[in-house]
Scaffold this active site. Structure first.
Site, PDB file in Angstrom:
ATOM      1  N   GLY A  69      -5.502  35.528 -11.151  1.00  0.00           N
ATOM      2  CA  GLY A  69      -5.073  36.169  -9.916  1.00  0.00           C
ATOM      3  C   GLY A  69      -3.674  36.705 -10.024  1.00  0.00           C
ATOM      4  O   GLY A  69      -2.912  36.333 -10.917  1.00  0.00           O
ATOM      5  N   SER A  70      -3.347  37.602  -9.118  1.00  0.00           N
ATOM      6  CA  SER A  70      -1.976  38.066  -9.048  1.00  0.00           C
ATOM      7  C   SER A  70      -1.699  38.496  -7.625  1.00  0.00           C
ATOM      8  O   SER A  70      -2.595  38.911  -6.894  1.00  0.00           O
ATOM      9  CB  SER A  70      -1.745  39.222 -10.013  1.00  0.00           C
ATOM     10  OG  SER A  70      -2.510  40.333  -9.628  1.00  0.00           O
ATOM     11  N   GLY A  71      -0.449  38.314  -7.225  1.00  0.00           N
ATOM     12  CA  GLY A  71      -0.029  38.768  -5.912  1.00  0.00           C
ATOM     13  C   GLY A  71       1.118  39.728  -6.131  1.00  0.00           C
ATOM     14  O   GLY A  71       1.302  40.227  -7.244  1.00  0.00           O
ATOM     15  N   VAL A  75      -0.961  34.786 -12.216  1.00  0.00           N
ATOM     16  CA  VAL A  75      -1.539  33.471 -12.497  1.00  0.00           C
ATOM     17  C   VAL A  75      -2.574  33.585 -13.595  1.00  0.00           C
ATOM     18  O   VAL A  75      -3.504  34.388 -13.519  1.00  0.00           O
ATOM     19  CB  VAL A  75      -2.165  32.844 -11.226  1.00  0.00           C
ATOM     20  CG1 VAL A  75      -2.685  31.445 -11.514  1.00  0.00           C
ATOM     21  CG2 VAL A  75      -1.140  32.799 -10.094  1.00  0.00           C
ATOM     22  N   THR A  99       4.258  38.969  -6.100  1.00  0.00           N
ATOM     23  CA  THR A  99       5.383  38.339  -6.790  1.00  0.00           C
ATOM     24  C   THR A  99       4.994  37.629  -8.077  1.00  0.00           C
ATOM     25  O   THR A  99       5.773  37.558  -9.010  1.00  0.00           O
ATOM     26  CB  THR A  99       6.054  37.299  -5.858  1.00  0.00           C
ATOM     27  OG1 THR A  99       6.182  37.859  -4.568  1.00  0.00           O
ATOM     28  CG2 THR A  99       7.426  36.894  -6.367  1.00  0.00           C
ATOM     29  N   LYS A 100       3.784  37.044  -8.080  1.00  0.00           N
ATOM     30  CA  LYS A 100       3.445  36.160  -9.192  1.00  0.00           C
ATOM     31  C   LYS A 100       2.139  36.535  -9.871  1.00  0.00           C
ATOM     32  O   LYS A 100       1.267  37.167  -9.274  1.00  0.00           O
ATOM     33  CB  LYS A 100       3.358  34.716  -8.671  1.00  0.00           C
ATOM     34  CG  LYS A 100       4.732  34.123  -8.357  1.00  0.00           C
ATOM     35  CD  LYS A 100       4.638  32.904  -7.461  1.00  0.00           C
ATOM     36  CE  LYS A 100       4.388  33.301  -6.032  1.00  0.00           C
ATOM     37  NZ  LYS A 100       4.096  32.184  -5.146  1.00  0.00           N
ATOM     38  N   LYS A 125       1.616  29.796 -13.602  1.00  0.00           N
ATOM     39  CA  LYS A 125       2.177  30.806 -12.704  1.00  0.00           C
ATOM     40  C   LYS A 125       3.524  31.259 -13.224  1.00  0.00           C
ATOM     41  O   LYS A 125       4.360  30.435 -13.592  1.00  0.00           O
ATOM     42  CB  LYS A 125       2.390  30.173 -11.329  1.00  0.00           C
ATOM     43  CG  LYS A 125       1.656  30.864 -10.205  1.00  0.00           C
ATOM     44  CD  LYS A 125       2.135  30.353  -8.883  1.00  0.00           C
ATOM     45  CE  LYS A 125       0.971  30.171  -7.949  1.00  0.00           C
ATOM     46  NZ  LYS A 125       1.409  29.936  -6.567  1.00  0.00           N
ATOM     47  N   ASP A 135       3.669  33.537   4.997  1.00  0.00           N
ATOM     48  CA  ASP A 135       2.670  34.492   4.521  1.00  0.00           C
ATOM     49  C   ASP A 135       1.334  33.754   4.456  1.00  0.00           C
ATOM     50  O   ASP A 135       0.916  33.282   3.419  1.00  0.00           O
ATOM     51  CB  ASP A 135       3.086  35.031   3.146  1.00  0.00           C
ATOM     52  CG  ASP A 135       2.176  36.146   2.671  1.00  0.00           C
ATOM     53  OD1 ASP A 135       1.337  36.621   3.477  1.00  0.00           O
ATOM     54  OD2 ASP A 135       2.291  36.546   1.509  1.00  0.00           O
TER      55      ASP A 135
HETATM   56  N1  LIG Z   1      -3.769  27.215  -9.043  1.00  0.00           N
HETATM   57  C1  LIG Z   1      -4.453  28.346  -9.000  1.00  0.00           C
HETATM   58  N2  LIG Z   1      -5.702  28.418  -9.494  1.00  0.00           N
HETATM   59  C2  LIG Z   1      -6.398  29.580  -9.433  1.00  0.00           C
HETATM   60  N3  LIG Z   1      -5.947  30.707  -8.893  1.00  0.00           N
HETATM   61  C3  LIG Z   1      -4.715  30.710  -8.377  1.00  0.00           C
HETATM   62  C4  LIG Z   1      -3.903  29.545  -8.396  1.00  0.00           C
HETATM   63  N4  LIG Z   1      -2.742  29.849  -7.789  1.00  0.00           N
HETATM   64  C5  LIG Z   1      -2.825  31.127  -7.414  1.00  0.00           C
HETATM   65  N5  LIG Z   1      -3.995  31.668  -7.774  1.00  0.00           N
HETATM   66  C6  LIG Z   1      -4.425  33.065  -7.543  1.00  0.00           C
HETATM   67  O1  LIG Z   1      -3.356  33.923  -7.882  1.00  0.00           O
HETATM   68  C7  LIG Z   1      -2.989  34.760  -6.786  1.00  0.00           C
HETATM   69  C8  LIG Z   1      -1.483  34.976  -6.794  1.00  0.00           C
HETATM   70  O2  LIG Z   1      -0.788  33.755  -6.625  1.00  0.00           O
HETATM   71  P1  LIG Z   1       0.304  33.605  -5.490  1.00  0.00           P
HETATM   72  O3  LIG Z   1       1.021  32.332  -5.668  1.00  0.00           O
HETATM   73  O4  LIG Z   1      -0.339  33.828  -4.156  1.00  0.00           O
HETATM   74  O5  LIG Z   1       1.293  34.808  -5.840  1.00  0.00           O
HETATM   75  P2  LIG Z   1       2.097  35.804  -4.876  1.00  0.00           P
HETATM   76  O6  LIG Z   1       3.303  35.057  -4.388  1.00  0.00           O
HETATM   77  O7  LIG Z   1       2.451  36.952  -5.738  1.00  0.00           O
HETATM   78  O8  LIG Z   1       1.185  36.187  -3.734  1.00  0.00           O
HETATM   79  C9  LIG Z   1      -3.504  34.034  -5.538  1.00  0.00           C
HETATM   80  O9  LIG Z   1      -3.827  34.951  -4.526  1.00  0.00           O
HETATM   81  C10 LIG Z   1      -4.732  33.302  -6.065  1.00  0.00           C
HETATM   82  O10 LIG Z   1      -5.872  34.119  -5.980  1.00  0.00           O
HETATM   83 MG   LIG Z   2       0.125  35.046  -2.622  1.00  0.00          MG
END
Ligand SMILES: Nc1ncnc2c1ncn2[C@@H]1O[C@H](COP(=O)(O)OP(=O)(O)O)[C@@H](O)[C@H]1O
Ligand SMILES: [Mg+2]
Ligand SMILES: *[C@@H]1O[C@H](CO)[C@@H](O)[C@H](O)[C@H]1NC(C)=O
Ligand SMILES: *[C@@H]1O[C@H](CO)[C@@H](O)[C@H](O)[C@H]1NC(C)=O
Ligand SMILES: *[C@@H]1O[C@H](CO)[C@@H](O)[C@H](O)[C@H]1NC(C)=O
Length: 452
Positions: A93-95, A100, A97-98, A115, A227
């Site tokens: 996944g990715s958002g 994963v 900011t981060k 992450k 958020d």
């Molecule tokens: N522990 C995890 N296991 C599986 N997927 C994850 C995990 N943490 C985050 N993700 C996926 O990664 C995406 C981005 O992580 P997130 O922390 O929400 O980043 P951002 O701050 O950029 O939104 C999430 O929307 C989720 O789908």
């Molecule tokens: Mg997020």
């Protein structure tokens, strides 16, 4: 997609470092080079992080003397060394900011989520566009990751993703490179959830309410997920967990008068009170609850709920939608629903369908394809959770295809058995000690024992 180990080859075996050390660590661009507004943002993030570190050290100090940095990590915490030789790296996944990644750790192949800052994500690129200062922007994004890590070290609940460790590599100056190691989940799919049984959807809501109760009464005070969206949650072994904590407020909004305390949502606004010590009363808890209402409860709670529970669920929706309930009352209301559901209270009218069935002991069913039903727990056939054989009989009688059913030993999370409903009598096999309930009309039309 990065090749196995590629992004981590650079991550030398470094010691675990606590946020305190990171704060004073290298990698900070000299402040003079930074545009003033970016500098301001960085300073704010830095203060936020120090406050978080200080808040909890005070609190922990009450129980034990503070240990050196790295103390927050549990004895079995993972570090950079554990990331050497990881395999099966893939994007989960990715958002903005981060980023994963999933990865398997040697030697056992245990899977974790890694992450790190999403250098190509919207957050960093917008910042670079605005300030033209990549190093400062990377720093800003890194602070978000560090804040999340600091919160994960201090908040512990089944509804919060578990921090397994961290890797901090200062050799990549000036971009302080941080990776958090988390338990791996699967991103929450609302569309998929809408196609599961009410019992499973209720569980997601109950998990969320338990999390909101914890956040409202947390060791760091009442915390708001600023958020708050389904994509900030994942499922780990069927349990809902929040994973994105960089945008969490551990402080209630400051105010001078009530007018400063408007809680605004696209569909509605709430007008809260400003307390004598200048804080908007309960704003964090209320923000979380309304978000839970609008993103989760309205979609997951009412639809296909047992008929007798519908008025209670409607009351919960109304009370959370109007913010009449706090986290405490909401949790109590959910626990009441769970209790009623488990006790079979919702089975109002006993219609005695079971007497239309012959109970045959010593049968099991072949794992063959048979008729399907809406919200089935199996894609081979019709498998539903029931309170008892009487409820299963009522369900079988309401399905035109159903001719027999078996109460299986499988249980749902509430402890209710799963019943298998079938139409093809040849699916029944003699053996074992389960009971097959066969519709009398079906048994008479077609002998169950052709040889008899
Ligand atoms: N522990 C995890 N296991 C599986 N997927 C994850 C995990 N943490 C985050 N993700 C996926 O990664 C995406 C981005 O992580 P997130 O922390 O929400 O980043 P951002 O701050 O950029 O939104 C999430 O929307 C989720 O789908
Ligand atoms: Mg997020
Ligand atoms: C709750 O019920 C009241 C009275 O029926 C109604 O006016 C209000 O709009 C409802 N609120 C929500 C969020 O459903
Ligand atoms: C909610 O319950 C907790 C724990 O019982 C308690 O400490 C807290 O004061 C309660 N909050 C409210 C608003 O009643
Ligand atoms: C019932 O099952 C048998 C054996 O699996 C199969 O041959 C038959 O076609 C099935 N009948 C129906 C109506 O599905």
């Amino acid at each position: 997609m990065p090749g196995p180990g590629a992004p981590f080859a650079l991550l030398a075996a470094a010691v675990l470092l606590a946020v305190a050390l990171v704060l004073s660590g290298p990698g900070r661009p000299p402040p003079t080079q930074l545009p003033p507004s970016l500098l301001q943002e960085l300073e704010q993030r830095r203060r936020d992080l120090s406050r978080l570190a200080a808040a909890s050290s005070v609190q922990e100090g009450a129980f034990s003397t503070p240990d050196p940095p790295g103390r927050a990590a549990a004895a079995d915490a993972l570090g950079c060394a554990d990331l050497n030789g990881i395999t099966g790296v893939g994007l989960v996944g990715s958002g903005i900011t981060k980023l994963v990644l999933r990865a398997s750790l040697p030697p056992g192949g245990e899977e974790v989520a890694l992450k790190s800052v999403h250098w190509a994500g919207g957050d960093v690129s917008r910042c670079v566009q605005r300030y033209g200062h990549p190093a400062g922007c990377h720093q800003l994004a890194t602070y978000k990751l560090l804040k999340e890590m600091a919160l994960l070290q201090r908040l512990h609940h089944p509804g919060i993703i578990k921090l397994r460790g961290q890797c901090y590599d200062s050799s990549l100056d000036p971009e302080m490179k941080v990776t958090t190691i988390l338990e791996l989940g699967t991103p929450l799919e609302m569309i998929q959830l809408l196609q599961t049984s009410w019992e499973e959807r209720f569980k997601i809501c109950l998990d969320l309410v338990q999390l909101l109760y914890y956040l409202a009464n947390s060791p760091l005070g009442s915390c708001a997920l600023l958020d708050f969206q389904p994509r900030q949650f994942v499922l780990v072994d069927g349990i809902l967990k929040v994973t994105d904590l960089d945008d969490v407020s551990t402080e209630e909004l400051s105010c001078r008068r009530d007018d400063d305390c408007t809680l605004e949502f696209p569909t509605r606004s709430f007008f809260l009170k400003c307390t004598t010590d200048g804080k908007c009363e309960g704003i964090n808890e209320k923000r979380n609850l309304f978000n839970a209402y609008r993103y989760f409860f309205t979609y997951l709670l009412p639809h296909t709920a047992p008929f007798a529970l519908q008025p209670i669920l409607k009351d919960i929706l109304n009370a959370t939608g109007d913010l009449r309930y706090g986290a405490n009352e909401t949790l109590i209301a959910f626990q009441k629903v769970l209790h009623l559901y488990k006790s079979g209270f919702y089975l109002q009218k006993k219609r005695f369908h079971l007497k239309e069935y012959i109970a045959l002991k010593g049968f099991y069913s072949a794992d063959t394809e048979d008729y399907k039903c809406w919200l089935s727990y199996s894609n081979l056939g019709c498998v539903l959770s029931v309170h008892n054989a009487e409820e299963a009989a009522a369900i079988c009688s309401s399905h035109p295809q159903c001719r027999h059913f078996i109460i299986t030993p499988r249980r749902t999370w509430t402890g209710r058995p799963l019943a298998l409903f079938q139409s093809n009598l040849t699916d029944l096999i003699s053996g074992g000690n389960m009971v097959a309930y066969v519709k009398r009309s079906a048994a008479s039309k077609e002998s169950l024992y052709p040889e008899a």
